[in-house]
Design a protein around this motif. Structure first.
Motif, PDB file in Angstrom:
ATOM      1  N   TYR A 145       0.824  -1.223   0.000  1.00 16.61           N
ATOM      2  CA  TYR A 145       0.000   0.000   0.000  1.00 16.61           C
ATOM      3  C   TYR A 145       0.846   1.257   0.000  1.00 16.61           C
ATOM      4  O   TYR A 145       0.545   2.218   0.700  1.00 16.61           O
ATOM      5  N   GLY A 146       1.903   1.221  -0.808  1.00 16.92           N
ATOM      6  CA  GLY A 146       2.747   2.405  -0.835  1.00 16.92           C
ATOM      7  C   GLY A 146       3.526   2.557  -2.112  1.00 16.92           C
ATOM      8  O   GLY A 146       3.392   1.776  -3.047  1.00 16.92           O
ATOM      9  N   ILE A 147       4.358   3.585  -2.124  1.00 19.83           N
ATOM     10  CA  ILE A 147       5.214   3.917  -3.259  1.00 19.83           C
ATOM     11  C   ILE A 147       6.653   3.922  -2.755  1.00 19.83           C
ATOM     12  O   ILE A 147       6.968   4.617  -1.789  1.00 19.83           O
ATOM     13  N   GLY A 148       7.503   3.142  -3.408  1.00 19.88           N
ATOM     14  CA  GLY A 148       8.901   3.082  -3.037  1.00 19.88           C
ATOM     15  C   GLY A 148       9.745   4.052  -3.844  1.00 19.88           C
ATOM     16  O   GLY A 148       9.348   4.481  -4.927  1.00 19.88           O
ATOM     17  N   PHE A 149      10.890   4.416  -3.294  1.00 22.09           N
ATOM     18  CA  PHE A 149      11.823   5.293  -3.991  1.00 22.09           C
ATOM     19  C   PHE A 149      13.240   4.917  -3.568  1.00 22.09           C
ATOM     20  O   PHE A 149      13.445   4.300  -2.530  1.00 22.09           O
ATOM     21  N   SER A 150      14.208   5.292  -4.381  1.00 18.13           N
ATOM     22  CA  SER A 150      15.602   5.164  -3.965  1.00 18.13           C
ATOM     23  C   SER A 150      16.304   6.500  -4.123  1.00 18.13           C
ATOM     24  O   SER A 150      16.889   7.000  -3.187  1.00 18.13           O
ATOM     25  N   GLU A 151      16.223   7.106  -5.292  1.00 21.44           N
ATOM     26  CA  GLU A 151      16.907   8.371  -5.533  1.00 21.44           C
ATOM     27  C   GLU A 151      15.971   9.571  -5.484  1.00 21.44           C
ATOM     28  O   GLU A 151      16.350  10.632  -5.017  1.00 21.44           O
ATOM     29  N   ASN A 152      14.770   9.419  -6.007  1.00 23.55           N
ATOM     30  CA  ASN A 152      13.908  10.578  -6.218  1.00 23.55           C
ATOM     31  C   ASN A 152      12.654  10.522  -5.346  1.00 23.55           C
ATOM     32  O   ASN A 152      11.616  10.017  -5.775  1.00 23.55           O
ATOM     33  N   VAL A 153      12.745  11.042  -4.147  1.00 24.88           N
ATOM     34  CA  VAL A 153      11.590  11.036  -3.252  1.00 24.88           C
ATOM     35  C   VAL A 153      10.487  11.939  -3.781  1.00 24.88           C
ATOM     36  O   VAL A 153       9.308  11.681  -3.572  1.00 24.88           O
ATOM     37  N   SER A 154      10.847  12.988  -4.494  1.00 23.07           N
ATOM     38  CA  SER A 154       9.863  13.920  -5.031  1.00 23.07           C
ATOM     39  C   SER A 154       8.877  13.212  -5.960  1.00 23.07           C
ATOM     40  O   SER A 154       7.662  13.408  -5.861  1.00 23.07           O
ATOM     41  N   ASN A 155       9.391  12.374  -6.866  1.00 19.19           N
ATOM     42  CA  ASN A 155       8.515  11.637  -7.778  1.00 19.19           C
ATOM     43  C   ASN A 155       7.580  10.706  -7.004  1.00 19.19           C
ATOM     44  O   ASN A 155       6.413  10.559  -7.359  1.00 19.19           O
ATOM     45  N   ALA A 156       8.102  10.054  -5.976  1.00 22.78           N
ATOM     46  CA  ALA A 156       7.269   9.153  -5.164  1.00 22.78           C
ATOM     47  C   ALA A 156       6.154   9.931  -4.469  1.00 22.78           C
ATOM     48  O   ALA A 156       5.017   9.466  -4.388  1.00 22.78           O
ATOM     49  N   LEU A 157       6.472  11.118  -3.970  1.00 19.33           N
ATOM     50  CA  LEU A 157       5.461  11.937  -3.294  1.00 19.33           C
ATOM     51  C   LEU A 157       4.394  12.413  -4.267  1.00 19.33           C
ATOM     52  O   LEU A 157       3.195  12.423  -3.936  1.00 19.33           O
ATOM     53  N   LEU A 158       4.803  12.788  -5.466  1.00 21.19           N
ATOM     54  CA  LEU A 158       3.827  13.203  -6.474  1.00 21.19           C
ATOM     55  C   LEU A 158       2.945  12.030  -6.882  1.00 21.19           C
ATOM     56  O   LEU A 158       1.732  12.179  -7.078  1.00 21.19           O
ATOM     57  N   GLU A 159       3.532  10.834  -6.977  1.00 22.02           N
ATOM     58  CA  GLU A 159       2.743   9.648  -7.326  1.00 22.02           C
ATOM     59  C   GLU A 159       1.764   9.275  -6.222  1.00 22.02           C
ATOM     60  O   GLU A 159       0.627   8.897  -6.492  1.00 22.02           O
TER      61      GLU A 159
END
Length: 188
Positions: A145-159
């Motif tokens: 129930y989430g979105i993972g990220f490694s380098e770009n937290v901004s993209n994960a937050l927008l998603e």
């Protein structure tokens, strides 16, 4: 590889928290604005993800991440001077649950954590998860129930903003549960 044989009977019992304290509030009909992000940690160790939380704070402060708010509960490294983040002293139990429920999304950038409780308490309060892909045991929950990220937290937050209602529904349908955890131990 040295001792575990998956062909033998085994069980994995995942953590859960007290469902009488950590439970969700209702979901608003309109998209949340601003989207309130939260993290909480007892430890001020940088491995809890503070570089990423500081990055989120900077992105909000510079206007590169619009219509977001960051809330930090607990302790953080003394070197950090938050620009926009709302901060709260360490909390537990009902006080912590109330603070978590006042937000929309739980963010954890903890690295290589075997299985902490912070993300579980957030999930049991109905918060979708944005998590670091090197988060250790956190990833097992985050994939649900989430979105993972490694380098770009901004993209994960927008998603997560874009998919908020879908992810909020997923976490509410199958949150971690302290009751289920205890029942699994009793059964074994």
């Amino acid at each position: 590889e040295r001792w575990f044989k998956p062909t033998l009977p085994h069980s994995v019992i995942q953590n859960g928290a007290d469902t009488g304290i950590f439970f969700p509030r209702g979901i608003s009909a309109a998209p949340p604005s601003p989207l309130k992000l939260v993290t909480h940690h007892w430890s001020d160790n940088w491995m809890k993800g503070f570089k990423v939380y500081q990055e989120i704070d900077d992105l909000i402060a510079t206007g590169k991440l619009k219509d977001f708010e960051l809330n930090v509960i607990g302790r953080w490294p003394k070197e950090i001077h938050w620009k926009t983040a709302r901060t709260h002293q360490p909390a537990s139990g009902q006080q912590l649950a109330d603070l978590l429920r006042a937000n929309h999304v739980y963010v954890t950038a903890s690295l290589w954590e075997p299985c902490g409780m912070h993300h579980i308490e957030g999930a049991q309060c109905g918060l979708p998860l944005v998590y670091h892909l090197d988060g250790g045991g956190i990833v097992e929950f985050g994939k649900r129930y989430g979105i993972g990220f490694s380098e770009n937290v901004s993209n994960a937050l927008l998603e997560v903003r874009e998919r908020y209602f879908e992810l909020a529904e997923k976490v509410r349908n199958k949150p971690p549960s302290g009751s289920e955890m205890c029942a699994a131990y009793e059964k074994i």
